[in-house]
Design an enzyme around this catalytic site. Structure first.
Site, PDB file in Angstrom:
ATOM      1  N   HIS A 196       3.761   6.258  -6.921  1.00  0.00           N
ATOM      2  CA  HIS A 196       3.209   7.399  -7.322  1.00  0.00           C
ATOM      3  C   HIS A 196       3.839   8.637  -7.210  1.00  0.00           C
ATOM      4  CE1 HIS A 196      -1.225   9.384  -7.465  1.00  0.00           C
ATOM      5  NE2 HIS A 196      -0.602   9.627  -8.490  1.00  0.00           N
ATOM      6  N   HIS A 219       0.904  -1.229   0.125  1.00  0.00           N
ATOM      7  CA  HIS A 219       0.019   0.218   0.060  1.00  0.00           C
ATOM      8  C   HIS A 219       0.877   1.164   0.066  1.00  0.00           C
ATOM      9  CE1 HIS A 219      -3.832   2.170   1.275  1.00  0.00           C
ATOM     10  NE2 HIS A 219      -2.880   3.123   1.696  1.00  0.00           N
ATOM     11  N   GLU A 220       1.539   1.327   0.896  1.00  0.00           N
ATOM     12  CA  GLU A 220       2.805   2.415   1.180  1.00  0.00           C
ATOM     13  C   GLU A 220       3.551   2.628  -0.055  1.00  0.00           C
ATOM     14  OE1 GLU A 220       1.561   4.513   2.970  1.00  0.00           O
ATOM     15  OE2 GLU A 220       0.589   3.378   4.336  1.00  0.00           O
TER      16      GLU A 220
HETATM   17 ZN   LIG Z   1      -3.213   5.297   1.723  1.00  0.00          ZN
END
Ligand SMILES: [Zn+2]
Length: 603
Positions: free
Chosen positions: A399, A392-393
């Site tokens: 990104h 997730h991180e």
């Molecule tokens: Zn998040």
């Protein structure tokens, strides 16, 4: 209380398990030098006030200086806040962090004239500026975005009157926060070990996951008893807050609070309506999942306090950090070599602060700014959940990395509407991968349940909140008083609609509206649901190797804020004004629910 296991001190952690902040500043002295420079720049930037209308050259110079200042201030802030978070007990970094925050406030004050002055310029004048200054063309979208809601901005005199009253106008939200976080007293309950412990917001979430039914029941009943006691006060703070949103929208000539809130990111209201419509149409899927939960937990009655305990028992999958790293590469393989190169950097260039130490900030996040690495803070424990946290991180960090690599500073960030899509796409890809690789039916069931619970909490539950939030604003706009009884009765009906007949109509849940801080955020929660659904659809496209899906996805990661979020997502292959992506996400949910139903019947 005696500590059972001593956490290591910060100095005892081997360097390779920590993030490398020396690439931001070689030493604290270098940070101090920059701090002094930036203090000067804060003073200098004020000199441009009143000059935006004097010509295109002055305009460009002012804009460049302001962006440059914000860039330097954020570097100072990022260094100080990361140092502070790695050991919150270190007084040197506490002080540096405070000073960096203070400098941020000073720089915001010193540049606060920019937007009102920009908006006061006529369109003809701005167009002339763009023609005269070639270097200004880069900033066209940025300026357009700032001036787009011009017709909703009142005269300077009126805006300043509203700004001066803002403390008073937002005081009910402050009162909620003080009451909820400081003054409210929670009773003692029995913990999992049978010992008495004082209930708190944090502990409540933990206790509801307990496999001991008495533990979760007691926490639930006692929590809502507290909110019932104060229901009239909470109704009053919430109602005043809703009225404030409606009032602001009204005086700024918006049709509704929703139109006003969504216009900040140029999100059409149909995105919100479509979400609620499609989720409602698929509530039977949630009802089926609830029926399955009831069956597997072997309960005659499924109560609201039975919704968070794992239905597949204790975790059957565990990963060490080294194993998790391997799984990350394998799980995200579908994102291709360009993405893999970023993961390599994350692991090899010490972007990640891995283990827990005394005083380290809890939880996990991705943080950084345009000129730094997109760092990740973890508090690693060997588990499947932590593997999910890691990917997730990494989704946020990749990104940020792609955005900064491909966009100039002015577009080098992204809005909340887009942020969670990158992180949850990774989670979805990991789920696809784990399901593909895991053969043991018990472990598969565990992964499927993890996914379905995530979907329930992020898509169904947050849409329920979005629907209730919208209902409150509409009722208040019609002049209906939002009394405690009216809120509770309406919330209970909505809750029954969402969870369906397998779940008991527990009286206590009617007060849930009273304890949700997000109801004070002004049309924020729907983005969790839209983001998760967009991510599910994207991961599905990428996993199935749909033509062009990966390239389009990478274009989203690289876009930053160079275009409006809806447009960025269209180019990524997801039109969020349309219901297809939601339907597609619901289909994934359905397939995995089918599979879990089957898997559990064969265990
Ligand atoms: Zn998040």
């Amino acid at each position: 209380m005696a500590e059972t296991k001593r956490l290591p001190l910060r100095e005892e952690i081997p360097a390779e398990q920590t993030w490398d902040l020396t690439v931001i500043y070689k030493s604290d002295e270098k940070w101090e030098e920059d701090y002094k420079q930036v203090e000067k720049s804060v003073k200098e930037v004020k000199a441009y006030q009143g000059k935006l209308g004097t010509g295109s050259a002055a305009f460009l110079e002012a804009l460049t200086k302001i962006l440059d200042l914000s860039r330097k201030v954020s570097a100072l802030y990022v260094y100080a806040h990361l140092k502070n978070d790695q050991d919150t007990g270190n007084s040197t970094y506490q002080a540096m962090n405070d000073r960096a925050r203070y400098l941020t406030v000073l720089s915001q004050e010193a540049t606060s004239w920019f937007e009102p002055e920009l908006i006061a310029l006529s369109e003809e004048q701005l167009n002339r500026y763009f023609q005269e200054q070639n270097d200004l063309k880069l900033y066209r979208h940025y300026i357009t975005q700032l001036t787009a809601n011009k017709k909703h901005i009142l005269s300077a005199e009126m805006e300043s009157l509203l700004a001066a009253a803002s403390d008073v106008l937002t005081s009910s939200s402050q009162t909620f926060s003080v009451l909820n976080n400081a003054d409210l007293e929670f009773p003692m309950v029995k913990g999992e070990d049978g010992k008495d412990v004082q209930l708190s917001h944090g502990l409540y979430g933990e206790l509801l996951k307990s496999t001991d039914r008495e533990v979760r029941k007691e926490a639930f009943m006692k929590m809502y008893a507290v909110y019932e006691n104060f229901k009239n006060t909470f109704a009053s703070t919430l109602s005043a807050n809703v009225k404030h949103h409606n009032y602001q929208a009204n005086v700024h000539h918006y049709e509704s609070a929703r139109e006003s809130a969504l216009s900040a990111n140029h999100i059409p209201e149909s995105v919100h309506d479509t979400l609620i419509e499609v989720v409602n149409a698929h509530l039977p899927l949630l009802h089926r999942y609830m029926a399955l939960r009831k069956k597997v937990l072997k309960l005659d009655k499924l109560h609201m306090y039975d919704l968070y305990t794992p239905i597949t028992g204790e975790a059957s999958l565990k990963f060490t950090y080294e194993e998790a790293k391997e799984k990350t590469f394998e799980g995200l393989d579908a994102l291709g070599p360009e993405y893999k190169a970023v993961l390599d950097q994350a692991f090899n260039s010490r972007w990640i602060d891995i283990v827990e130490n005394k005083g380290k900030r809890s939880g996990a996040y991705s943080s950084g700014m345009y000129d730094t690495n997109p760092y990740i803070l973890l508090n690693w424990h060997d588990s499947l959940n932590h593997l999910y946290t890691l990917v997730h991180e990494l989704g946020h960090s990749a990104h940020s990395y792609f955005t900064r690599k491909n966009q100039p500073y002015v577009y080098g960030n992204y809005s909340i509407f887009l942020a969670e899509i990158a992180s949850t796409t990774n989670e979805n890809l990991l789920t696809d991968y784990l399901l593909e690789k895991t053969k043991d039916p018990k472990a598969r069931a565990y992964v499927l349940n993890h996914y379905l619970d995530g979907f329930k909490g992020t898509v169904f539950r947050q849409t329920q909140f979005a629907e209730f939030e919208h209902f409150m604003h509409e009722e208040a706009a019609k002049g209906k008083p939002l009394t405690a009884d009216y809120l509770s009765e309406s919330y209970r009906k909505l809750n029954n609609k969402y969870y369906g007949e397998s779940v008991e109509d527990d009286e206590a849940i009617q007060y849930e509206w009273a304890r949700i801080p997000h109801f004070y955020y002004n049309y924020y929660v729907y983005q969790y649901s839209t983001g998760f659904c967009a991510a599910t659809a994207l991961a599905d496209k990428i996993s199935n190797e749909e033509e062009g899906a990966l390239d389009k996805y990478l274009s989203y990661l690289k876009a930053g804020s160079s275009d409006y979020p809806i447009e960025v997502m269209k180019k990524a292959g997801v039109d969020m004004t349309n219901k297809d992506y939601l339907e597609r996400a619901m289909k994934v949910f359905k397939n995995r629910l089918d599979e879990l139903e089957q898997a559990l019947s064969s265990i």
